[in-house]
Design an enzyme around this catalytic site. Structure first.
Site, PDB file in Angstrom:
ATOM      1  N   LYS A 198       0.840  -1.201   0.000  1.00  0.00           N
ATOM      2  CA  LYS A 198       0.000   0.000   0.000  1.00  0.00           C
ATOM      3  C   LYS A 198       0.871   1.246   0.000  1.00  0.00           C
ATOM      4  CE  LYS A 198      -3.900   2.143   2.420  1.00  0.00           C
ATOM      5  NZ  LYS A 198      -4.856   2.026   3.535  1.00  0.00           N
ATOM      6  N   SER A 313      14.100 -21.176  25.607  1.00  0.00           N
ATOM      7  CA  SER A 313      14.166 -21.202  24.144  1.00  0.00           C
ATOM      8  C   SER A 313      13.263 -22.251  23.482  1.00  0.00           C
ATOM      9  CB  SER A 313      15.613 -21.415  23.679  1.00  0.00           C
ATOM     10  OG  SER A 313      16.179 -22.562  24.255  1.00  0.00           O
TER      11      SER A 313
END
Length: 317
Positions: A198, A313
């Site tokens: 856009k 993690s």
């Protein structure tokens, strides 16, 4: 089931921004939510009282800095100071939605970097760790000099769409800045991505919207990290349908939903908007088109791992 160590020196507290989520987190962990009170004087001053001992404890404070943003930030800072003065062993702030993260750089002259200021305030108050979900600008973790865990709601959102068994899916990024996030979801769904390109109107240029990628006859999942005014979702949905998409779903981690956002979404052709409970929804925002998923199990597991000195993690996979 309570996790190992639940009966020892860990406490979870909630302030005023998202108590429902905090209760759910404590329930998942098999512990009671810590007792504290937040009072307000007639002039707006806040007073916080911790109503049980926290000496030598690992303390986790659940507080999204959502509307009203500044009040909730101030609550958090006062709570951190109270915990520090009460000899907590560690003060871990869990901020599911980190307000001011969109102000992470100087886009124009003489602008502040407010995300850095908020990080400085949290750290200076005495926090020893910060944890958040899908922070708007991941580089904000570099504003802290304490450990930061940035958790992902992507697996939760992806699982929801997987269970819907949608056909001919394409994941759509609302702009070029969100392509990485869209690609991560597309990889999990084993599909392709598209991008809404856009170009905003300016002098002597009316603006235009193009779609990069194949969306013809496909079910589009338009994803973003924050849905605020609702304009990006509604305008993106319109552009996708005009260019041949069969139907459009939207998903976002953080339902800020300010102003006329709910009305825009309700009046738009978007089939469904899926969000998380990083920010609580008021009754008027609980429309049929909106589905809210919980992030409590994710945060509970992260707290467990931090407390037990296990790696966080694996939660990023």
């Amino acid at each position: 089931m309570p996790f190992a160590g639940a009966e020892d020196n860990i406490k979870v507290f909630s302030l005023n921004s998202n108590r429902e989520l905090a209760v759910e987190i404590a329930d998942n962990m098999g512990i009671e939510l810590g007792k504290c009170s937040v009072n307000e004087f007639s002039d707006g001053e806040l007073q916080i009282n911790i109503e049980e001992s926290v000496r030598g404890c690992d303390v986790f404070v659940i507080q999204s800095t959502s509307d009203s943003v500044n009040d909730h930030i101030m609550e958090l800072l006062i709570m951190i100071d109270a915990l520090k003065r009460a000899s907590a062993a560690s003060i871990n702030v869990v901020i599911p939605y980190y307000g001011y993260a969109r102000q992470d750089r100087k886009a124009r002259s003489r602008e502040p970097i407010t995300a850095k200021l908020v990080a400085d305030l949290i750290e200076e108050a005495g926090a020893t760790r910060m944890m958040s979900i899908d922070i708007h600008a991941p580089q904000v973790q570099g504003f802290f000099n304490i450990p930061v865990d940035l958790l992902l709601a992507m697996p939760i959102l992806t699982e929801y769409f997987t269970e819907k068994n949608l056909e001919d899916v394409v994941v759509v990024s609302p702009d070029h800045g969100s392509v990485k996030r869209a690609r991560q979801m597309a990889d999990r769904l084993k599909t392709q991505i598209a991008i809404i390109d856009k170009r905003e109107p300016r002098k002597d240029f009316p603006g235009e919207t193009n779609i990069v990628g194949d969306i013809e006859g496909k079910t589009a999942i338009l994803m973003d990290d924050i849905v605020d005014t609702g304009t990006r979702i509604t305008s993106g949905t319109k552009a996708l349908l005009e260019r041949g998409a069969k139907e459009v779903y939207a998903c976002s981690t953080h339902p800020v939903l300010s102003g006329e956002a709910i009305r825009k979404i309700e009046d738009s052709p978007v089939k469904e908007l899926i969000v998380t409970n990083s920010i609580p929804l008021t009754d008027e925002k609980r429309i049929d088109k909106l589905t809210q998923l919980t992030i409590a199990p994710l945060i509970s597991e992260a707290i467990k791992r931090v407390h037990n000195e296990e790696p966080v993690s694996p939660l990023f996979d």
